[in-house]
Design a protein around this motif. Structure first.
Motif, PDB file in Angstrom:
ATOM      1  N   ASN B 158      -5.976 165.375  25.402  1.00 16.88           N
ATOM      2  CA  ASN B 158      -5.049 165.152  24.238  1.00 16.88           C
ATOM      3  C   ASN B 158      -5.208 163.624  24.936  1.00 16.88           C
ATOM      4  OD1 ASN B 158      -6.314 165.932  21.890  1.00 16.88           O
ATOM      5  ND2 ASN B 158      -4.263 166.302  21.423  1.00 16.88           N
ATOM      6  N   PHE B 312       3.345 156.796  20.058  1.00 17.66           N
ATOM      7  CA  PHE B 312       2.320 155.905  19.036  1.00 17.66           C
ATOM      8  C   PHE B 312       2.467 156.454  17.328  1.00 17.66           C
ATOM      9  CE2 PHE B 312       0.015 156.516  22.861  1.00 17.66           C
ATOM     10  CZ  PHE B 312      -0.672 155.482  22.950  1.00 17.66           C
ATOM     11  N   LYS B 314       0.972 158.194  15.671  1.00 17.06           N
ATOM     12  CA  LYS B 314       0.799 159.994  15.267  1.00 17.06           C
ATOM     13  C   LYS B 314       0.493 160.222  16.283  1.00 17.06           C
ATOM     14  CE  LYS B 314      -2.920 158.512  11.327  1.00 17.06           C
ATOM     15  NZ  LYS B 314      -3.803 157.941  11.179  1.00 17.06           N
ATOM     16  N   PRO B 315       0.306 161.896  16.021  1.00 18.14           N
ATOM     17  CA  PRO B 315       1.100 162.619  17.337  1.00 18.14           C
ATOM     18  C   PRO B 315       0.295 162.884  18.552  1.00 18.14           C
ATOM     19  CG  PRO B 315       1.028 163.688  15.837  1.00 18.14           C
ATOM     20  CD  PRO B 315       0.405 162.753  15.097  1.00 18.14           C
ATOM     21  N   VAL B 316       0.488 162.739  19.893  1.00 15.78           N
ATOM     22  CA  VAL B 316      -0.326 163.043  20.885  1.00 15.78           C
ATOM     23  C   VAL B 316       0.042 164.600  21.321  1.00 15.78           C
ATOM     24  CG1 VAL B 316      -1.083 162.460  23.276  1.00 15.78           C
ATOM     25  CG2 VAL B 316       0.061 160.552  20.974  1.00 15.78           C
ATOM     26  N   TYR B 317       1.143 165.082  21.656  1.00 13.43           N
ATOM     27  CA  TYR B 317       1.239 166.404  22.600  1.00 13.43           C
ATOM     28  C   TYR B 317       0.572 166.973  23.451  1.00 13.43           C
ATOM     29  CZ  TYR B 317       2.206 167.997  17.351  1.00 13.43           C
ATOM     30  OH  TYR B 317       2.055 168.406  15.906  1.00 13.43           O
ATOM     31  N   TYR B 319       1.749 167.482  26.303  1.00 10.57           N
ATOM     32  CA  TYR B 319       1.831 168.952  27.465  1.00 10.57           C
ATOM     33  C   TYR B 319       1.002 169.338  27.059  1.00 10.57           C
ATOM     34  CZ  TYR B 319       3.842 170.429  23.237  1.00 10.57           C
ATOM     35  OH  TYR B 319       3.630 170.941  21.529  1.00 10.57           O
ATOM     36  N   ARG B 320       0.178 169.642  25.899  1.00 12.17           N
ATOM     37  CA  ARG B 320      -1.250 170.639  26.526  1.00 12.17           C
ATOM     38  C   ARG B 320      -2.091 170.295  26.796  1.00 12.17           C
ATOM     39  NH1 ARG B 320      -1.928 169.946  19.376  1.00 12.17           N
ATOM     40  NH2 ARG B 320       0.239 171.285  18.549  1.00 12.17           N
ATOM     41  N   GLY B 352       7.602 168.163  30.564  1.00 15.48           N
ATOM     42  CA  GLY B 352       7.942 168.940  28.897  1.00 15.48           C
ATOM     43  C   GLY B 352       9.191 168.212  28.491  1.00 15.48           C
ATOM     44  N   LEU B 353       9.764 168.727  27.409  1.00 14.71           N
ATOM     45  CA  LEU B 353      10.467 167.784  27.038  1.00 14.71           C
ATOM     46  C   LEU B 353      12.015 168.551  27.597  1.00 14.71           C
ATOM     47  CD1 LEU B 353      11.843 166.580  24.134  1.00 14.71           C
ATOM     48  CD2 LEU B 353      12.989 168.690  23.388  1.00 14.71           C
ATOM     49  N   MET B 373      13.211 160.118  22.510  1.00 16.99           N
ATOM     50  CA  MET B 373      12.776 161.364  22.738  1.00 16.99           C
ATOM     51  C   MET B 373      12.659 162.013  21.620  1.00 16.99           C
ATOM     52  SD  MET B 373      13.569 162.502  25.518  1.00 16.99           S
ATOM     53  CE  MET B 373      14.055 163.792  25.887  1.00 16.99           C
ATOM     54  N   GLU B 374      12.698 161.356  20.153  1.00 19.22           N
ATOM     55  CA  GLU B 374      12.396 161.854  19.133  1.00 19.22           C
ATOM     56  C   GLU B 374      11.099 161.920  18.813  1.00 19.22           C
ATOM     57  OE1 GLU B 374      14.873 161.133  15.734  1.00 19.22           O
ATOM     58  OE2 GLU B 374      16.721 161.511  16.928  1.00 19.22           O
ATOM     59  N   TYR B 376       8.638 162.486  21.091  1.00 19.72           N
ATOM     60  CA  TYR B 376       8.246 162.942  22.157  1.00 19.72           C
ATOM     61  C   TYR B 376       6.775 163.489  22.045  1.00 19.72           C
ATOM     62  CZ  TYR B 376       6.767 166.541  25.765  1.00 19.72           C
ATOM     63  OH  TYR B 376       6.680 167.668  26.622  1.00 19.72           O
ATOM     64  N   ASP B 377       6.784 163.850  21.279  1.00 16.12           N
ATOM     65  CA  ASP B 377       5.118 165.154  20.174  1.00 16.12           C
ATOM     66  C   ASP B 377       4.261 163.822  20.053  1.00 16.12           C
ATOM     67  OD1 ASP B 377       6.728 164.153  18.177  1.00 16.12           O
ATOM     68  OD2 ASP B 377       6.509 165.670  17.252  1.00 16.12           O
ATOM     69  N   HIS B 378       4.875 162.318  20.219  1.00 21.57           N
ATOM     70  CA  HIS B 378       4.060 161.306  19.765  1.00 21.57           C
ATOM     71  C   HIS B 378       3.752 160.364  21.151  1.00 21.57           C
ATOM     72  CE1 HIS B 378       4.165 160.821  15.445  1.00 21.57           C
ATOM     73  NE2 HIS B 378       4.272 161.919  15.493  1.00 21.57           N
TER      74      HIS B 378
END
Lengths: 181, 521
Positions: B158, B312, B314-317, B319-320, B352-353, B373-374, B376-378
């Motif tokens: 991603n 962004f 929307k989420p990206v993730y 770290y995957r 990672g976080l 930081m909040e 992070y997943d985006h």
């Protein structure tokens, strides 16, 4: 796209039904007890007031409204435990908090933790960033808060993946909102 | 597995087991040349790795006493941690990301191509791209580099897809998932990448090449290679003629040992390698071993780096999946019209976080930081790696502080050259454009991390007065002393250095074997 539910812990609990009562009780518990008295028992070495002040400072340093106090308090509980053996630490905490409360009183007429506006508390912190207590707390929170596995799902971070076979079949490339080039 | 006697003076003694040392030991072993690798760290196998950033950091990082100075922000934010490298068998090939790029031809001749750059101590390498090509080919084959030898590239995750879409939207053409020494298909007894992430924490699947579980076990099987972990080198000894004769080290119990040697090769990374030479001062070598030029420790390079993390809607993730499988190469050219010499690569990167909290903007706090930081997943992220200018004032010296063995600790001094600053600012601007083109709502410029690419402190030169080693990595002053790691780099080029370190070590093994058989050393 495999989207994580950042509230997954409580929602799953409610869906299961079993732990809803326990969760309800803890919410009521927090409402009943004032903050200082709630901390008093867990901060037996540094004192409930100082403990509560440190928890508030911790939250003001890394303010996440979706995180309960307990995640910040975990770092302060570490200080409380260490202060039992480390007289220097205890003294540093006490004397630095005295200064911070004095500054708070001078500027806003009350102790740090009783200032209601975050903006005003942050003003006090900004004036005290050279305090050894501030730099210690900020530094310790970087790992104490963000390396606490319990908060990871709340930030959408999944942690270890090798034990789940990596992401090869779990959405490493499932992004679906990008415009086609 | 071989176990050699400490009084055996027929051995090549190699200090360090990473990309340089681990490769040299394996290549020599294949030729029947016996060597022992003294590795300061412990041997952690794949089963000992965990997907835990701070846990692995504590387990494998080089955390011995070090000090810093200079205007780089690392000196302020991470004063005791100038570099993020590994102290374990496999060295930094345990935590490297896998990016394996050849130098471009013009980069071997930086001085000729860039001209006189004020304040820079540029030199041409005494070797060129044509001479290196066959060794690069061998290295890529050994490491299983994607995009070479008919090995297909890794699939993009991603983070890559966001990066690629942005790059193409602003007109970049050389965009792909990189030349990575991470298996896209099973190869050489190792499985294909499982998109675990955590490339920096030691690859749990073994898909990523590392001397730890690639070259070293193969070398050990020949009976010609012994790897001795927990062997922390203090200094190198020499005889009256000025030839090196052995290596003094502390064993796992803290006892002092001496391993005799016919040849010594130093490959302890660009901070430890010059430090060992400087700490080996004697009446004959008053400024440190092999330091008649005074160049040992000077010209420390760490690449011009920086990161950009973009948020962004929307989420990206991010770290995957594979940490660094994504590259834009359009800016790696030398085009002084941009306002600087040399070039840079843009490479996907994720943390990672826990590491994000430490490195996104060190020392920051409050809502601005917490708000990032909040999301992070985006986030999507990239790393900038570009050629930094060698400067003789950027250097590793011995500080007055002592390490756990009473040896003088290294001080690492680094200040950006104006060329580095101009290049970083250009790269930040381009990265911002890329991410904005695909809808970033916030773009964060992250300062350089503690150095992972430590280079140049025992540099190669055409003339003895300009450097520490010749074109074979052989000391100008001591003919049976070699440097086998990134510290021999004359200049840093824009590319991640591991492939070049491995290629140089393969080339050096040929030379050492020939010199030994002709009794020249």
């Amino acid at each position: 796209m495999r989207i994580l539910d950042k509230k997954s812990v409580s929602r799953r609990s409610f869906l299961k039904g079993g732990t809803a009562t326990a969760l309800g009780l803890s919410i009521v518990g927090n409402l009943v007890l004032g903050k200082s008295s709630a901390w008093a028992a867990s901060f037996n070495n540094i004192g409930g007031d100082d403990g509560a002040t440190l928890v508030q400072m911790a939250r003001d340093i890394f303010p996440h409204d979706h995180l309960a106090d307990k995640y910040y308090a975990k770092v302060i509980e570490g200080y409380n435990a260490a202060a039992k053996k480390d007289a220097g630490l205890k003294k540093m905490i006490q004397s630095e908090l005295k200064k911070i409360n004095a500054a708070s009183k001078a500027k806003y007429g009350r102790d740090y933790k009783n200032i209601n506006r975050e903006l005003e508390r942050v003003n006090i912190l900004k004036a005290n960033t050279s305090s050894p207590l501030f730099s210690k707390l900020r530094g310790d929170l970087v790992t104490g808060l963000y390396n606490n596995q319990e908060v990871w799902p709340k930030f959408g971070y999944e942690g270890a993946s090798a034990d789940k076979g990596g992401y090869i079949n779990r959405g490493y490339n499932d992004i679906n909102w990008l415009e086609k080039a | 597995m071989a176990k050699f006697n400490k009084n055996d003076d027929s051995l090549v003694v190699i200090i360090g087991s990473g990309a340089g040392g681990g490769t040299l030991g394996y290549e020599l072993a294949k030729k029947g040349v016996k060597s022992v690798i003294l590795e300061a760290g412990a041997r952690h196998e794949i089963k000992d790795f965990s997907n835990d950033e701070w846990g692995m950091f504590g387990q494998i990082s080089w955390l011995d006493k070090r000090t810093t100075s200079g205007d780089w922000r690392v000196a302020t934010d991470f004063g005791g941690l100038p570099s993020w490298i590994v102290k374990a068998v496999g060295g930094s090939t345990v935590h490297w990301a896998g990016a394996s790029l050849r130098f471009q031809d013009h980069e071997w001749k930086a001085k000729s191509n860039y001209g006189n750059v004020k304040g820079a101590s540029l030199l041409d390498w005494p070797i060129n791209g044509k001479e290196m090509a066959p060794y690069y080919a061998k290295a890529e084959n050994e490491m299983g580099t994607t995009g070479t030898n008919g090995i297909e590239r890794l699939p993009g995750n991603n983070n890559y897809k966001v990066f690629e879409a942005g790059a193409k939207k602003i007109g970049y053409k050389k965009v792909h998932t990189g030349n990575m020494s991470i298996n896209s298909k099973p190869r050489d007894g190792r499985i294909a990448c499982q998109q675990i992430g955590f490339c920096f924490q030691g690859c749990k699947s073994g898909a990523k090449w590392s001397t730890l579980y690639s070259s070293i076990p193969k070398g050990e099987k020949t009976g010609n290679l012994e790897v001795r972990p927990n062997s922390h080198v203090l200094r190198i000894e020499h005889d009256k003629s000025g030839k090196v004769t052995g290596v003094v080290y502390k064993d796992k119990d803290g006892n002092t040992q001496v391993q005799k040697a016919r040849v010594v090769a130093v490959a302890g990374n660009s901070i430890e390698s010059p430090r060992i030479l400087l700490n080996s001062e004697s009446n004959m070598f008053k400024n440190g071993l092999g330091n008649s030029s005074g160049e040992v420790g000077k010209n420390y390079m760490r690449h011009m780096t920086g990161s950009v993390y973009s948020i962004f809607e929307k989420p990206v993730y991010m770290y995957r999946g594979t940490t660094m499988a994504g590259i834009v190469q359009d800016e790696s050219v030398h085009n002084p019209k941009r306002g600087f010499v040399g070039g840079y690569e843009l490479e996907t990167l994720s943390l990672g976080l826990p590491f994000m909290a430490a490195f996104l903007d060190p020392g920051q706090w409050g809502r601005e930081f917490a708000g990032a930081m909040e999301k992070y997943d985006h986030m999507a992220g990239l790393w900038i790696v570009g050629e930094d200018m060698p400067q003789s004032s950027n250097r590793v010296t011995l500080s007055d502080q002592k390490d756990q063995y009473g040896m003088r600790a290294p001080n690492v001094h680094y200040s950006d050259h104006p060329n580095d600053i101009a290049m970083r600012s250009h790269a930040f601007k381009q990265a911002r454009k890329m991410y904005n083109a695909v809808g970033a709502t916030r773009v964060i410029e992250t300062p350089p991390y503690p150095s992972t690419h430590n280079l140049g402190t025992n540099r190669m030169s055409a003339k003895a007065k300009d450097g520490v080693v010749n074109k074979h990595g052989q000391s100008w002053d001591v003919k049976n002393l070699f440097v086998s790691d990134g510290s021999q780099f004359t200049t840093g080029a824009a590319e991640n250095p591991t492939l070049t370190i491995v290629a140089l070590a393969i080339r050096q093994a040929d030379y050492i074997a020939k010199q030994m058989s002709s009794k020249a050393i």
